[in-house]
Write an enzyme that holds these catalytic residues in place. Structure first.
Site, PDB file in Angstrom:
ATOM      1  N   ARG A   1       1.232  -1.199  -0.028  1.00 43.81           N
ATOM      2  CA  ARG A   1       0.222  -0.102  -0.287  1.00 43.81           C
ATOM      3  C   ARG A   1       0.643   1.234   0.159  1.00 43.81           C
ATOM      4  O   ARG A   1       0.408   2.036  -0.216  1.00 43.81           O
ATOM      5  CB  ARG A   1      -0.854   0.057   1.033  1.00 43.81           C
ATOM      6  CG  ARG A   1      -2.486  -1.258   1.126  1.00 43.81           C
ATOM      7  CD  ARG A   1      -3.263  -1.533   2.254  1.00 43.81           C
ATOM      8  NE  ARG A   1      -4.244  -2.226   2.001  1.00 43.81           N
ATOM      9  CZ  ARG A   1      -5.392  -2.997   2.472  1.00 43.81           C
ATOM     10  NH1 ARG A   1      -5.417  -1.964   3.446  1.00 43.81           N
ATOM     11  NH2 ARG A   1      -5.708  -3.415   1.661  1.00 43.81           N
TER      12      ARG A   1
ATOM     13  N   TYR B   1      -5.856  -1.357  -7.430  1.00 43.68           N
ATOM     14  CA  TYR B   1      -5.861  -2.430  -6.784  1.00 43.68           C
ATOM     15  C   TYR B   1      -5.060  -1.953  -5.696  1.00 43.68           C
ATOM     16  O   TYR B   1      -4.632  -1.172  -5.206  1.00 43.68           O
ATOM     17  CB  TYR B   1      -4.252  -2.879  -7.804  1.00 43.68           C
ATOM     18  CG  TYR B   1      -3.076  -3.014  -8.530  1.00 43.68           C
ATOM     19  CD1 TYR B   1      -2.394  -1.076  -7.812  1.00 43.68           C
ATOM     20  CD2 TYR B   1      -2.373  -3.108  -9.145  1.00 43.68           C
ATOM     21  CE1 TYR B   1      -1.391  -0.798  -8.129  1.00 43.68           C
ATOM     22  CE2 TYR B   1      -0.932  -2.276  -9.819  1.00 43.68           C
ATOM     23  CZ  TYR B   1      -0.505  -1.182  -8.827  1.00 43.68           C
ATOM     24  OH  TYR B   1       0.710  -0.893  -9.715  1.00 43.68           O
ATOM     25  N   GLU B   2      -4.147  -3.071  -4.350  1.00 38.81           N
ATOM     26  CA  GLU B   2      -3.642  -3.285  -3.472  1.00 38.81           C
ATOM     27  C   GLU B   2      -4.892  -2.806  -2.217  1.00 38.81           C
ATOM     28  O   GLU B   2      -4.782  -1.593  -1.286  1.00 38.81           O
ATOM     29  CB  GLU B   2      -2.471  -2.498  -3.179  1.00 38.81           C
ATOM     30  CG  GLU B   2      -1.665  -3.331  -2.280  1.00 38.81           C
ATOM     31  CD  GLU B   2      -2.082  -4.224  -1.507  1.00 38.81           C
ATOM     32  OE1 GLU B   2      -1.824  -4.446  -1.258  1.00 38.81           O
ATOM     33  OE2 GLU B   2      -1.465  -4.928  -2.841  1.00 38.81           O
ATOM     34  N   GLY B   3      -6.188  -2.376  -3.125  1.00 38.01           N
ATOM     35  CA  GLY B   3      -7.697  -2.708  -2.188  1.00 38.01           C
ATOM     36  C   GLY B   3      -7.980  -1.246  -2.848  1.00 38.01           C
ATOM     37  O   GLY B   3      -7.260   0.231  -2.852  1.00 38.01           O
TER      38      GLY B   3
ATOM     39  N   GLN C   1      -9.552   1.670   0.848  1.00 37.43           N
ATOM     40  CA  GLN C   1      -8.618   2.727   1.774  1.00 37.43           C
ATOM     41  C   GLN C   1      -9.430   3.828   3.079  1.00 37.43           C
ATOM     42  O   GLN C   1      -9.285   3.584   4.382  1.00 37.43           O
ATOM     43  CB  GLN C   1      -7.315   3.542   1.006  1.00 37.43           C
ATOM     44  CG  GLN C   1      -6.776   2.574  -0.176  1.00 37.43           C
ATOM     45  CD  GLN C   1      -5.918   1.274   1.008  1.00 37.43           C
ATOM     46  OE1 GLN C   1      -5.863   1.463   2.087  1.00 37.43           O
ATOM     47  NE2 GLN C   1      -6.268  -0.129   0.197  1.00 37.43           N
TER      48      GLN C   1
END
Ligand SMILES: Cc1cc2nc3c(=O)[nH]c(=O)nc-3n(C[C@H](O)[C@H](O)[C@H](O)COP(=O)(O)OP(=O)(O)OC[C@H]3O[C@@H](n4cnc5c(N)ncnc54)[C@H](O)[C@@H]3O)c2cc1C
Length: 597
Positions: free
Chosen positions: A296, A440-442, A447
């Site tokens: 992140r 991506y990555e949440g 977030q």
């Protein structure tokens, strides 16, 4: 062809004059990081990024990756050789502890190098970036024999790493995942299932690929409580580190996608592939979170990096492109028109991007240094406070730096007019590449929910209270300094807005969680504005200190003060709008029935 110059001077100013890296010399690895060594590392990184990776950025975009019928994937021309240079330079392991083959230098240096690499070539930078994330998870959670087997080769860049979470029906909601793990008599597991969108899942740049895979052990509970993490190598590894048979994991296809064409986004098929448990059974998400948190922050850096390279190119273009005359009188009488940099609206655009980039870089470095405290300090109180900071700021850095970074690439493209829409000029690639970082990555909405739903209330609000106290105490401390007035006054208002928003959630979101959900993205950006504003205060303060003896460098420090004022006047006031939106709550947002959409 787009240009890129790594912002080494700006980075050194932040490290030395804003954050005083020498104050961290009690931490392991910092004493070795002398100013000379840091200068040399950043200089070498800049050279590699400018001379090797930048020219490959467009090559990677045009050629993309290619999957062959036998499942092999080849990367764009030049990537393999560049990866060889990265490996020979030892870049992957600069901040990894020496016991695992790294150099043990501050992880802040890795974040800096990663920024430069992502600006130069984001698709390329993802291969080592994911490897670093996988290394971090193995260091924290893997058994000693797994560490011994995998880490030295990964740290050396001989093998790369991936993270395998996503499945066709299972993205944000990992509780839905179906990939299975069957325990074997020898203690290993057989992994079966399909993972999609796996970055760097298959390629030709390393001898082996080490997949970290989330799967459900047969009989484990449904939902997130039944997920475990496994290490699944592409080639099985003998005890002496040599490679044997191909494991039961293959790349089924690669995605055609909007950007980052140089990075292979793979469907990975696991057909009874042999894997080994990392950490405890059913605690896989906990173990994977080490990699996810690293990733992140890394993705936040991608947002900044694309914004930076887009800015550099747009600024150059604005100085050269001749159109129209200045509103305040002709500036280039010898030319048929003035360069567009004379126009206030063009200036506004460039200043907006620049004011974000320089503060975002500071925010990343500040947080990376806190990360070093969290991982290296021997003082438990210091470690806890730094860990709180990391938890709170990680979703802010991921969400705000990528949302704003993407918006900035669009603004930079706008300065090119129609030429920005034409592939040949390269700026549209920055837009396409930057877009994925919001997803991506949440995805960024997630977030924001992580910040509001989990991080604010954790430990009775300890982290957010500590952030408020730190910023508040700083503003109070500087309130008597006339030079700081243009910064302290607006920041005091902005901090008040953030505190009011936090209070509003405490009073209105407990009983009605939709109020938190509807305001979360505004809150994340409000938080980001305050954090960036705080960075500008610290930068302005350092610039004020430097100016009296700056001589030839005075224009640089003056530029910092002007940019800091621009941020306070033009960008920070947005906190009022964000607060107002939050305080309207969720009622109107949720009023229409689902079938009305
Ligand atoms: C190029 C690329 C590379 C990738 N690399 C990897 C990788 O290396 N490894 C890997 O495992 N995955 C990877 N991914 C997958 C990526 O992380 C997921 O796409 C992402 O997490 C979102 O999941 P999803 O696409 O299924 O969207 P969904 O989960 O279906 O979400 C759709 C939308 O709904 C929103 N949403 C969902 N749930 C909620 C909720 N509870 N509250 C509010 N909003 C919600 C989301 O914010 C999103 O906007 C990659 C994806 C791409 C496109």
């Amino acid at each position: 062809m787009p240009i890129y110059k790594a912002p080494v001077d700006d980075t050194l100013f932040l490290l030395n004059d804003v954050f005083h890296i020498e104050r961290y010399s009690n931490l392991p690895g910092f004493a070795e990081a002398s100013p000379d060594l840091i200068g040399a590392v950043l200089g070498e990184a800049a050279k590699f990024c400018e001379e090797v990776l930048t020219p490959l950025n467009r090559v990677g975009d045009k050629q993309g990756c290619k999957r062959h019928d036998d499942g092999r994937v080849t990367t764009p021309a030049g990537f393999k050789e560049a990866f060889g240079q990265l490996r020979d330079g030892g870049w992957i392991g600069i901040s990894i502890p020496e016991e695992f083959g790294g150099q043990g230098l501050p992880s802040a240096l890795t974040q800096i190098v990663n920024e430069y690499m992502c600006s130069a070539n984001m698709a390329f930078a993802m291969y080592p970036g994911l490897t670093q994330g996988a290394i971090a998870a193995l260091i924290v959670h893997a058994a000693p024999e797994l560490k011994a087997k995998y880490l030295p080769k990964m740290v050396a860049g001989e093998w790369t790493g991936t993270m395998n979470l996503t499945e066709p029906h299972c993205g944000t909601d990992l509780g839905l995942l179906r990939t299975k793990a069957a325990k074997q008599a020898d203690g290993s597991y057989r992994i079966t299932g399909t993972k999609i969108f796996i970055s760097a899942g298959e390629h030709d740049m390393a001898d082996n690929i080490v997949h970290l895979v989330l799967a459900r052990i047969e009989g484990a509970p449904a939902g997130t409580k039944g997920i475990s993490l496994f290490v699944v190598p592409k080639f099985l590894v003998n005890d002496d580190g040599s490679l044997r048979a191909h494991n039961g994991v293959t790349c089924g296809s690669i995605e055609e996608k909007m950007g980052i064409h140089g990075n292979a986004t793979c469907v990975m098929n696991y057909d009874g592939a042999q894997g080994w448990l990392i950490g405890e059974e059913n605690r896989g998400l906990n173990a994977m979170f080490v990699m996810m948190n690293e990733a992140r922050l890394g993705v936040g850096v991608q947002g900044l990096a694309q914004s930076e390279v887009a800015y550099q190119n747009a600024a150059l273009y604005a100085r050269e492109r001749l159109q129209g005359r200045s509103l305040s009188g002709v500036k280039a009488p010898d030319k048929p028109a003035d360069p567009i940099i004379v126009h206030p609206d063009v200036r506004r655009t460039l200043m907006t991007i620049r004011a974000f980039n320089e503060a975002a870089r500071a925010l990343v470095l500040w947080t990376a240094l806190r990360g070093d405290v969290a991982h290296r300090s021997d003082d438990e109180t210091e470690r806890q406070s730094a860990d709180d900071h990391m938890g709170l700021l990680t979703p802010v850095i991921k969400g705000v730096l990528t949302d704003t970074g993407f918006a900035n690439t669009v603004m930079a493209q706008q300065l090119y007019g129609g030429h920005g829409y034409i592939a040949e000029n390269g700026v549209e690639q920055f837009v396409r590449d930057a877009r994925i970082a919001q997803i991506y990555e949440g995805a960024n909405g997630i977030q924001a929910l992580d910040l509001v739903g989990r991080k604010l209330g954790r430990d009775g609000g300890r982290a957010v209270m500590s952030f408020f106290n730190e910023v508040g105490a700083y503003l109070k401390d500087k309130s008597g300094d006339d030079r700081m007035k243009p910064f302290v006054a607006p920041m005091t208002v902005a901090l008040g807005h953030l505190q009011q928003a936090t209070m509003w959630f405490m009073q209105n979101a407990m009983a009605k969680p939709d109020n938190a959900g509807a305001g979360a993205t505004d809150y994340m950006h409000l938080f980001g504005l305050v954090a960036l504003g705080f960075m500008w205060c610290r930068i302005a303060d350092a610039a004020n200190e430097k100016l009296p003896s700056a001589n030839g460098s005075a224009p640089r420090y003056n530029a910092k003060l002007v940019t800091a004022r621009f941020f306070m006047e033009r960008m920070l006031p947005e906190t009022a709008t964000r607060l107002a939106r939050i305080q309207t709550g969720a009622d109107t947002t949720m009023e229409l029935p689902a079938d009305a959409f």
